[in-house]
Design an enzyme around this catalytic site. Structure first.
Site, PDB file in Angstrom:
ATOM      1  N   CYS A 192      55.941 -23.853 -22.272  1.00 58.12           N
ATOM      2  CA  CYS A 192      57.127 -23.127 -22.725  1.00 58.12           C
ATOM      3  C   CYS A 192      56.923 -22.629 -24.152  1.00 58.12           C
ATOM      4  CB  CYS A 192      58.347 -24.049 -22.740  1.00 58.12           C
ATOM      5  SG  CYS A 192      58.936 -24.507 -21.117  1.00 58.12           S
ATOM      6  N   CYS A 210      56.836 -29.613 -19.372  1.00 56.69           N
ATOM      7  CA  CYS A 210      58.126 -29.997 -18.796  1.00 56.69           C
ATOM      8  C   CYS A 210      58.287 -29.570 -17.346  1.00 56.69           C
ATOM      9  CB  CYS A 210      59.274 -29.451 -19.647  1.00 56.69           C
ATOM     10  SG  CYS A 210      59.463 -27.669 -19.502  1.00 56.69           S
ATOM     11  N   CYS A 239      61.859 -27.006 -24.138  1.00 54.71           N
ATOM     12  CA  CYS A 239      60.855 -27.783 -23.446  1.00 54.71           C
ATOM     13  C   CYS A 239      61.102 -29.282 -23.642  1.00 54.71           C
ATOM     14  CB  CYS A 239      59.474 -27.390 -23.965  1.00 54.71           C
ATOM     15  SG  CYS A 239      58.110 -27.930 -22.943  1.00 54.71           S
ATOM     16  N   CYS A 283      55.485 -24.757 -16.539  1.00 53.98           N
ATOM     17  CA  CYS A 283      55.150 -25.324 -17.843  1.00 53.98           C
ATOM     18  C   CYS A 283      54.366 -26.616 -17.649  1.00 53.98           C
ATOM     19  CB  CYS A 283      56.417 -25.571 -18.658  1.00 53.98           C
ATOM     20  SG  CYS A 283      56.072 -26.456 -20.203  1.00 53.98           S
ATOM     21  N   GLY A 297      74.047  -0.902 -32.592  1.00 54.52           N
ATOM     22  CA  GLY A 297      72.730  -0.302 -32.373  1.00 54.52           C
ATOM     23  C   GLY A 297      72.331   0.711 -33.421  1.00 54.52           C
TER      24      GLY A 297
END
Lengths: 231, 260, 276
Positions: free
Chosen positions: C264, C242, C270, C239, C30
């Site tokens: 998506c 899909c 997808c 979606c 980080g």
């Protein structure tokens, strides 16, 4: 009984540095003491240093030489060697000072000014409000003025608020600088009665009162400062 | 019998700007709940002293011993790590800046400004933080409805109140104020002084106030340092110093006040 | 591979310098490590940081996938893919599972990543405190001394003004319980995926010349208040292609009447979903 205040060889000289270092020798060699229950009037012509003496005892003026001892809770405090917060503590608990003019925080109400003394002394209790009301009533301060700040009050009213503010407290020593100067006859009598009741409770009082007839009603002794001025 | 905890102990504090004297050989003690005023003309070293005391600059010589924990001896601030010093600054001290722009985040709301010091105390609960911020705005006599407004839109007096709320919210031991009422008009100044007096009396917090305004100092402080050319020329109870000044400079200062 | 260029465009010394920076970044999860960012053959803001990181770690056997907003077929993704094809002649793919390095702007693939994969983020602004504290010197101290109250002030402000934290992307996280990190402009939907991810995550900011990293299996916590806990976005729709109801959906306006569809954002996910 041990004296409430003792001074030894107290001396006060003002040096005005910006006026060619002029020295004003005001007081010297004051050996003074006052016992609980006594009421001592400071006397002497204008300019002899009555207020100067009182202010030294309160720590407001710095003595040039000598010492001041204040009795509080069976201990003597050497005022000139006290730390600042100790002087402030003594002023909150040991010495009540009724000055000639009322000095307060602007927006605080009359009632709160009086109750603040109890708060400072940590003696604010459930029945304190009754006690404060009673004192304000005794001093003829009208109830509809209690919630107002005293800045706009008349001179006499302000003086009585000033007295209430100090007298509500449980001070073993009181300084009263012209406590009745702005009061009419009736109110003067009331204040004198309050002073007498303080004396009955063994409070030591030092006062400056010009009017000899009023002075004679309460004072047990006079202390003439003319004897201690430099010639 | 009349014993108080010592919060701060300053010994022979000296700061030079190159050859120039900022402040020299300053010593004093500050006790719990005491309010100290520092007065003197512009350039007398007041602000330098305040900056040294509050850790903004490191003094050239001397000690600043601060009470971090009552059960421990005082610690010299010149010798602790920067991290520790910063953590003290966030919590145990506060500096009310003369210019509120230096003490506030102007693009963060009033509430957010206060929140910053509260969050430092490990409170991570939104409602608690917000309530505490409201409580402090109330204490400093700000309108609570302005909690979500940005200080950039506040008046000078309000910004000053917000700074005070922010700093007192972390319950500090010691608060520094640099000309807290500078730049405010007289009526706003008077009200602000009232507020400060009332709050301080309740909190028993110690304060050091720098001002060139003797009226402000007389109103707020218990004791006083009078500075001239970087040195303390007189010190003592505020009313004693002002009513019975001993040093020639103090006499000049007190005799210069205009009577209204 | 085109002539006159070193493998992966950057010279070996530069790649080594960047890899050293990456190692340091992995050691201090980080923490933003400065590095000597190079001029790349495309403008700042187009992924120069990510490209330099990818160029420094890519080897001849790697398979690269590049996504932009989750999609493999967007201009930026295709350009970067073509760039690497040209300068290293490596394999590229759209299949998340087959990729060894995935460079991304905005999204983390829906498919869970594994230990032998590296996710490279393109980061516009690495400093989460930047908008709160303008001085670089001061933000560095804030990180060094863990003085992070300011970040919560930001969240406080949003709750006060809008009733909840409205930041939906670049939602600040705390990495390894220490450094507050900006997860680049990824939606907060992806924040939970960063927590204890099996793949190594590397972040490159070209303009700001910073690299930071989240090693595999590292704790990544989204900041919040006890009474306003962190939440990810949800959709009522599925979606349109899909039928997935658990992936990150993009809203698409399909005609001038304002009719819309949700699909998506992760095109590879997808497609695969559609096949099964």
């Amino acid at each position: 009984m041990n004296p409430s205040i003792k001074t030894t060889n107290l001396q006060k000289t003002f040096t005005l540095h910006n006026q060619n270092s002029t020295e004003l020798k005001v007081l010297k060699n004051i050996n003074f003491s006052i016992s609980p229950g006594e009421c001592v009037a400071l006397t002497g012509k204008s300019g002899t240093g009555k207020s100067t003496f009182l202010r030294m005892l309160y720590g407001n003026y710095l003595p040039t030489a000598g010492s001041i001892e204040i009795l509080y809770n069976d201990t003597y405090f050497d005022l000139m060697n006290c730390l600042e917060h100790q002087v402030i503590y003594l002023r909150k608990h040991a010495i009540g000072y009724v000055s000639q003019f009322l000095v307060v925080i602007p927006r605080v109400s009359t009632f709160d000014i009086v109750s603040n003394t109890l708060k400072q002394q940590n003696t604010l209790e459930d029945n304190s409000n009754e006690k404060i009301s009673h004192l304000l009533e005794t001093l003829n301060i009208k109830k509809n003025m209690w919630h107002l700040p005293p800045m706009t009050f008349s001179g006499g009213e302000q003086q009585r608020v000033n007295i209430a503010k100090t007298f509500i407290g449980n001070y073993p020593i009181l300084f009263l600088d012209e406590p009745t100067s702005a009061l009419d006859k009736e109110n003067t009598e009331i204040v004198l009665e309050l002073i007498k009741s303080k004396l009955n409770k063994n409070v030591a009082i030092i006062t400056i009162i010009h009017d000899a007839t009023i002075r004679n009603q309460i004072c047990t002794r006079e202390f003439n400062l003319e004897n201690f001025t430099e010639v | 019998m009349i014993v108080k905890d010592k919060i701060l102990e300053v010994k022979n504090l000296t700061h030079y700007y190159g050859e120039q004297v900022g402040c020299e050989d300053i010593s004093f003690d500050l006790y719990q709940g005491e309010i100290l005023g520092i007065v003197g003309e512009s350039g007398s070293g007041k602000s330098t002293l305040l900056k040294c005391l509050s850790g903004q600059i490191s003094p050239s010589q001397g000690m600043i011993n601060f009470c971090i924990d009552k059960s421990q001896p005082l610690q010299d601030l010149c010798k602790i790590s920067e991290q520790k010093k910063r953590s003290l600054m966030r919590k145990e001290w506060g500096i009310v800046q003369q210019n509120p722009r230096d003490g506030l985040r102007l693009r963060v709301s009033a509430g957010g400004n206060i929140a910053e010091r509260i969050i430092n105390e490990e409170i991570k609960n939104y409602s608690k933080i917000r309530n505490k911020a409201l409580e402090w705005m109330d204490k400093t006599e700000m309108e609570k409805s302005r909690i979500d407004d940005f200080p950039v839109n506040f008046s000078g007096g309000m910004q000053q109140r917000l700074q005070i709320s922010k700093i007192l919210s972390s319950n500090p031991k010691l608060v520094y104020m640099d000309e807290p009422t500078g730049g405010l008009d007289v009526s706003v100044q008077a009200k602000l002084l009232d507020t400060i007096t009332i709050i301080v009396r309740d909190l028993n917090v110690s304060m050091i106030i720098v001002s060139h305004d003797l009226a402000v100092v007389k109103f707020l402080t218990d004791k006083l340092l009078v500075m001239k050319s970087g040195k303390v020329v007189e010190s003592g109870l505020t009313d004693r110093v002002l009513d019975d000044p001993q040093h020639s400079y103090t006499q000049l200062l007190t005799s210069s006040i205009l009577q209204v | 591979m085109i002539d006159g260029f070193n493998f992966a465009y950057l010279d070996e010394a530069t790649k080594r310098m960047i890899r050293r920076t990456i190692l340091k970044a992995i050691c201090i999860p980080g923490y933003q490590c400065p590095f000597g960012g190079r001029e790349m053959p495309l403008a700042y803001g187009w992924g120069t940081g990510g490209i330099q990181v990818t160029a420094s770690i890519i080897g001849i056997n790697d398979t690269l996938k590049v996504i932009d907003q989750g999609a493999d077929d967007t201009t930026n993704a295709i350009s970067i893919k073509n760039f690497f094809k040209k300068v290293c002649k490596i394999e590229t793919t759209e299949d998340t599972e087959k990729a060894t390095i995935i460079q991304t702007r905005h999204r983390i693939p829906e498919k869970k990543l594994s230990e032998n994969q590296i996710l490279v983020y393109q980061v516009p602004q690495p400093e989460p405190l930047r908008r709160l504290e303008p001085k670089e010197q001061e933000t560095r101290k804030l990180h060094a001394y863990e003085e992070y109250a300011l970040m919560h002030v930001k969240l406080y402000e949003e709750i006060s003004h809008f009733g909840s934290v409205i930041k939906t992307y670049a939602y600040p996280v705390r990495t390894n319980k220490r450094y507050i990190t900006d997860p680049s402009p990824t939606p907060k939907f992806d924040n939970p995926k960063m927590d204890f991810m099996e793949a190594l995550q590397l972040f490159g900011a070209g303009r700001e010349r910073r690299i930071y990293a989240i090693p595999p299996y590292t704790s990544v916590q989204s900041l919040d208040f006890e009474d306003h806990p962190f939440q990810i976005q949800t959709w009522d729709e599925r979606c349109d292609i899909c039928g997935s109801n658990n992936s990150y959906l993009d809203e698409i306006i399909i005609n001038d009447k304002g009719e819309k569809k949700f699909i998506c954002s992760d095109t590879n996910y997808c497609e695969k979903n559609l096949k099964t």
